[in-house]
Design a protein around this motif. Structure first.
Motif, PDB file in Angstrom:
ATOM      1  N   ASN A   1      19.837  25.705  15.711  1.00  0.00           N
ATOM      2  CA  ASN A   1      18.732  25.981  16.650  1.00  0.00           C
ATOM      3  C   ASN A   1      17.966  24.698  16.980  1.00  0.00           C
ATOM      4  O   ASN A   1      16.736  24.691  17.075  1.00  0.00           O
ATOM      5  N   ALA A   2      18.705  23.618  17.190  1.00  0.00           N
ATOM      6  CA  ALA A   2      18.083  22.298  17.291  1.00  0.00           C
ATOM      7  C   ALA A   2      17.289  22.121  18.580  1.00  0.00           C
ATOM      8  O   ALA A   2      17.795  22.338  19.682  1.00  0.00           O
ATOM      9  N   LEU A   3      16.049  21.700  18.428  1.00  0.00           N
ATOM     10  CA  LEU A   3      15.169  21.352  19.534  1.00  0.00           C
ATOM     11  C   LEU A   3      14.453  20.057  19.174  1.00  0.00           C
ATOM     12  O   LEU A   3      13.796  19.976  18.128  1.00  0.00           O
ATOM     13  N   TYR A   4      14.570  19.040  20.034  1.00  0.00           N
ATOM     14  CA  TYR A   4      13.840  17.801  19.801  1.00  0.00           C
ATOM     15  C   TYR A   4      12.432  17.929  20.360  1.00  0.00           C
ATOM     16  O   TYR A   4      12.235  18.328  21.509  1.00  0.00           O
ATOM     17  N   GLU A   5      11.450  17.608  19.514  1.00  0.00           N
ATOM     18  CA  GLU A   5      10.034  17.712  19.875  1.00  0.00           C
ATOM     19  C   GLU A   5       9.697  19.095  20.423  1.00  0.00           C
ATOM     20  O   GLU A   5       8.892  19.252  21.333  1.00  0.00           O
ATOM     21  N   GLY A   6      10.328  20.098  19.823  1.00  0.00           N
ATOM     22  CA  GLY A   6       9.949  21.480  20.072  1.00  0.00           C
ATOM     23  C   GLY A   6      10.536  22.140  21.294  1.00  0.00           C
ATOM     24  O   GLY A   6      10.398  23.349  21.462  1.00  0.00           O
ATOM     25  N   CYS A   7      11.222  21.367  22.179  1.00  0.00           N
ATOM     26  CA  CYS A   7      11.674  22.013  23.413  1.00  0.00           C
ATOM     27  C   CYS A   7      12.940  21.440  24.035  1.00  0.00           C
ATOM     28  O   CYS A   7      13.581  22.123  24.841  1.00  0.00           O
ATOM     29  N   TYR A   8      13.340  20.210  23.694  1.00  0.00           N
ATOM     30  CA  TYR A   8      14.497  19.598  24.366  1.00  0.00           C
ATOM     31  C   TYR A   8      15.786  19.985  23.644  1.00  0.00           C
ATOM     32  O   TYR A   8      15.939  19.751  22.446  1.00  0.00           O
ATOM     33  N   LEU A   9      16.730  20.547  24.406  1.00  0.00           N
ATOM     34  CA  LEU A   9      17.983  21.048  23.841  1.00  0.00           C
ATOM     35  C   LEU A   9      19.063  19.975  23.690  1.00  0.00           C
ATOM     36  O   LEU A   9      20.227  20.309  23.442  1.00  0.00           O
ATOM     37  N   LEU A  10      18.711  18.702  23.842  1.00  0.00           N
ATOM     38  CA  LEU A  10      19.556  17.582  23.440  1.00  0.00           C
ATOM     39  C   LEU A  10      20.862  17.475  24.223  1.00  0.00           C
ATOM     40  O   LEU A  10      21.891  17.022  23.708  1.00  0.00           O
ATOM     41  N   GLY A  11      20.818  17.845  25.501  1.00  0.00           N
ATOM     42  CA  GLY A  11      22.034  17.865  26.299  1.00  0.00           C
ATOM     43  C   GLY A  11      22.693  16.514  26.488  1.00  0.00           C
ATOM     44  O   GLY A  11      23.920  16.405  26.458  1.00  0.00           O
ATOM     45  N   THR A  12      21.912  15.450  26.688  1.00  0.00           N
ATOM     46  CA  THR A  12      22.481  14.113  26.795  1.00  0.00           C
ATOM     47  C   THR A  12      22.870  13.593  25.415  1.00  0.00           C
ATOM     48  O   THR A  12      23.961  13.034  25.224  1.00  0.00           O
ATOM     49  N   SER A  13      22.007  13.782  24.451  1.00  0.00           N
ATOM     50  CA  SER A  13      22.205  13.225  23.107  1.00  0.00           C
ATOM     51  C   SER A  13      23.522  13.674  22.495  1.00  0.00           C
ATOM     52  O   SER A  13      24.241  12.872  21.884  1.00  0.00           O
ATOM     53  N   ILE A  14      23.866  14.960  22.646  1.00  0.00           N
ATOM     54  CA  ILE A  14      25.023  15.503  21.948  1.00  0.00           C
ATOM     55  C   ILE A  14      26.336  15.087  22.592  1.00  0.00           C
ATOM     56  O   ILE A  14      27.394  15.159  21.960  1.00  0.00           O
ATOM     57  N   ALA A  15      26.295  14.594  23.828  1.00  0.00           N
ATOM     58  CA  ALA A  15      27.531  14.149  24.486  1.00  0.00           C
ATOM     59  C   ALA A  15      27.944  12.757  24.044  1.00  0.00           C
ATOM     60  O   ALA A  15      29.138  12.414  24.077  1.00  0.00           O
ATOM     61  N   ARG A  16      27.004  11.927  23.642  1.00  0.00           N
ATOM     62  CA  ARG A  16      27.303  10.524  23.366  1.00  0.00           C
ATOM     63  C   ARG A  16      28.241  10.308  22.186  1.00  0.00           C
ATOM     64  O   ARG A  16      29.124   9.450  22.244  1.00  0.00           O
ATOM     65  N   PRO A  17      28.089  11.031  21.070  1.00  0.00           N
ATOM     66  CA  PRO A  17      29.023  10.787  19.968  1.00  0.00           C
ATOM     67  C   PRO A  17      30.465  11.141  20.305  1.00  0.00           C
ATOM     68  O   PRO A  17      31.389  10.493  19.800  1.00  0.00           O
ATOM     69  N   LEU A  18      30.685  12.126  21.161  1.00  0.00           N
ATOM     70  CA  LEU A  18      32.053  12.456  21.565  1.00  0.00           C
ATOM     71  C   LEU A  18      32.648  11.344  22.432  1.00  0.00           C
ATOM     72  O   LEU A  18      33.790  10.919  22.218  1.00  0.00           O
ATOM     73  N   ILE A  19      31.877  10.865  23.414  1.00  0.00           N
ATOM     74  CA  ILE A  19      32.379   9.784  24.276  1.00  0.00           C
ATOM     75  C   ILE A  19      32.667   8.538  23.447  1.00  0.00           C
ATOM     76  O   ILE A  19      33.726   7.902  23.581  1.00  0.00           O
ATOM     77  N   ALA A  20      31.748   8.186  22.553  1.00  0.00           N
ATOM     78  CA  ALA A  20      31.943   6.990  21.731  1.00  0.00           C
ATOM     79  C   ALA A  20      33.123   7.157  20.782  1.00  0.00           C
ATOM     80  O   ALA A  20      33.868   6.198  20.525  1.00  0.00           O
ATOM     81  N   LYS A  21      33.299   8.355  20.258  1.00  0.00           N
ATOM     82  CA  LYS A  21      34.444   8.614  19.378  1.00  0.00           C
ATOM     83  C   LYS A  21      35.751   8.369  20.105  1.00  0.00           C
ATOM     84  O   LYS A  21      36.676   7.731  19.573  1.00  0.00           O
ATOM     85  N   ARG A  22      35.865   8.849  21.340  1.00  0.00           N
ATOM     86  CA  ARG A  22      37.094   8.634  22.100  1.00  0.00           C
ATOM     87  C   ARG A  22      37.250   7.165  22.484  1.00  0.00           C
ATOM     88  O   ARG A  22      38.369   6.652  22.534  1.00  0.00           O
ATOM     89  N   LEU A  23      36.157   6.470  22.752  1.00  0.00           N
ATOM     90  CA  LEU A  23      36.244   5.033  23.014  1.00  0.00           C
ATOM     91  C   LEU A  23      36.914   4.312  21.850  1.00  0.00           C
ATOM     92  O   LEU A  23      37.808   3.471  22.044  1.00  0.00           O
TER      93      LEU A  23
END
Length: 404
Positions: free
Chosen positions: A82-104
């Motif tokens: 149920n992750a929310l950054y600062e109470g409201c942000y659903l981390l849509g950009t944040s969660i994509a970066r580790p996948l892209i970097a992993k494939r890099l």
């Protein structure tokens, strides 16, 4: 070759910035460039990126559809918390970066590259997310961040550089865009330029994934989301793959004006920034997941999850997806989800989502205990002793303070 770099894998979108970066790497590092373009459900045609990379002399081009992995292996584990950054942000950009970097990193190893490169600026969070992941997965890799090296610090200079080197530019790029965006299957973000004044309301014309709540249908939409072990598996009884399920919820929620967020957030690099987000399906999914947890999680487990959630969300926001503390928290969270199975019914109406029903074969809700009617399983007299024992320390404090 500059800094001994022979081959670099570039996270490449085909847009102005990364096209300039591609040529800049060739010009300044004298190295071979491999491009990697990820389809995370951003809704854009990606084949033009291939054509542009070929035109710029790239021999190894990777374009991959990662939508299922994105939702199954990254979005769903995050939503179990149920992750929310600062109470409201659903981390849509944040969660994509580790996948892209992993494939890099994986592509770098497969192609014999000794470096990776990204187009994140030196003022944002994404540079941190990309690079923390890269170093966690390959400590020996070199990371090139052109925005921290070059002097092309304005859109005009980027365009001039592109024109001088015959890099095609979309006509719309010649003017100043009203904002910058990042999109994937979970969300779309809007930042910068026209949005930099936090007092100004975003233009309705900006939004692409949701109707204005006041223009949504006058009748509510009801939807049922099924869960197994903490992950959504069906919508209205139809079993769907992770990406297909999120896509379906995006359509239903967006049509009802759900999922908009206007936020001033604290970046990891130290400044505040204003972002506007559309996360329609994710907003419904969060409500549904909390709804099924409400009848399947024990109080202690539920409250512990709520206590650690801000820390877990902050780790993702700051780029620590592969850090041991995130993995430890994930193991705890996943353990809590073993019986989070059942169905939640939700009411979608003019920008709001409301849980209106929930059921589970593992429900801890027992009507015979909770009823206000006569029952034979709960002796109300027991509550007197429970209250007296819990009140004892408060009474002692009160006696001391009244005597002072």
């Amino acid at each position: 070759m500059r800094d001994g770099v022979k081959k670099v894998v570039l996270a490449y979108s085909g847009g102005l910035d990364t096209s300039v970066i591609l040529r800049w790497l060739q010009d300044n590092y004298g190295c071979e460039v491999v491009t990697f373009t990820a389809d995370l459900g951003q809704g854009e045609e990606l084949e033009p990126a291939r054509a542009k990379a070929e035109m710029l002399g790239v021999k190894e081009i990777f374009i991959e559809d990662l939508q299922e992995s994105f939702v199954k292996d990254f979005v769903f584990p995050m939503f179990r918390a149920n992750a929310l950054y600062e109470g409201c942000y659903l981390l849509g950009t944040s969660i994509a970066r580790p996948l892209i970097a992993k494939r890099l990193i994986e592509i770098a190893e497969a192609t014999g590259a000794d470096a990776v490169a990204h187009g994140a600026t030196g003022k944002g969070n994404d540079q941190v997310r990309f690079e923390l992941t890269a170093y966690a997965l390959n400590p020996a890799i070199k990371v090139i961040a052109p925005w921290r090296e070059w002097d092309l610090n304005s859109r005009e200079k980027l365009i001039e550089y592109a024109e001088n080197r015959q890099i095609p530019i979309a006509r719309g790029k010649r003017g100043e865009a009203p904002y910058s965006t990042d999109a994937n299957l979970l969300h779309i973000s809007y930042e910068g330029r026209a949005l930099e004044d936090p007092w100004e309301e975003p233009s309705e014309e900006m939004f692409t994934r949701s109707v204005a709540p006041e223009l949504a249908p006058d009748k509510p939409t009801y939807v049922e989301v099924g869960f197994e072990a903490g992950d959504a598996v069906s919508v209205d009884g139809e079993a769907l793959s992770p990406a297909s399920l999120l896509r379906r919820l995006n359509d239903l929620a967006g049509a009802n004006g759900i999922g908009r967020l206007d936020l001033v957030e604290n970046r990891y690099v130290g400044m505040k920034s204003r972002g506007v987000y559309e996360t329609p399906g994710g907003t419904v999914l969060l409500a549904a997941h909390r709804g099924i947890e409400s009848i399947t999680l024990d109080r202690g487990a539920a409250h512990l999850k709520d206590e650690i959630m801000p820390r877990y969300a902050e780790l993702i926001y700051n780029g620590y997806w592969y850090a041991p503390e995130r993995l430890m928290l994930q193991a705890l969270i996943d353990k809590s989800q073993e019986k989070v199975t059942g169905t939640v019914r939700l009411k979608l109406f003019k920008g709001s989502v409301q849980v209106v029903g929930r059921k589970s074969p593992y429900s801890l809700y027992r009507q015979e205990f909770a009823t206000f009617e006569a029952d034979t399983v709960y002796d109300q007299h027991d509550a007197a002793g429970f209250i007296k024992l819990n009140a004892l320390r408060l009474k002692i404090l009160g006696l001391r303070d009244r005597q002072a």
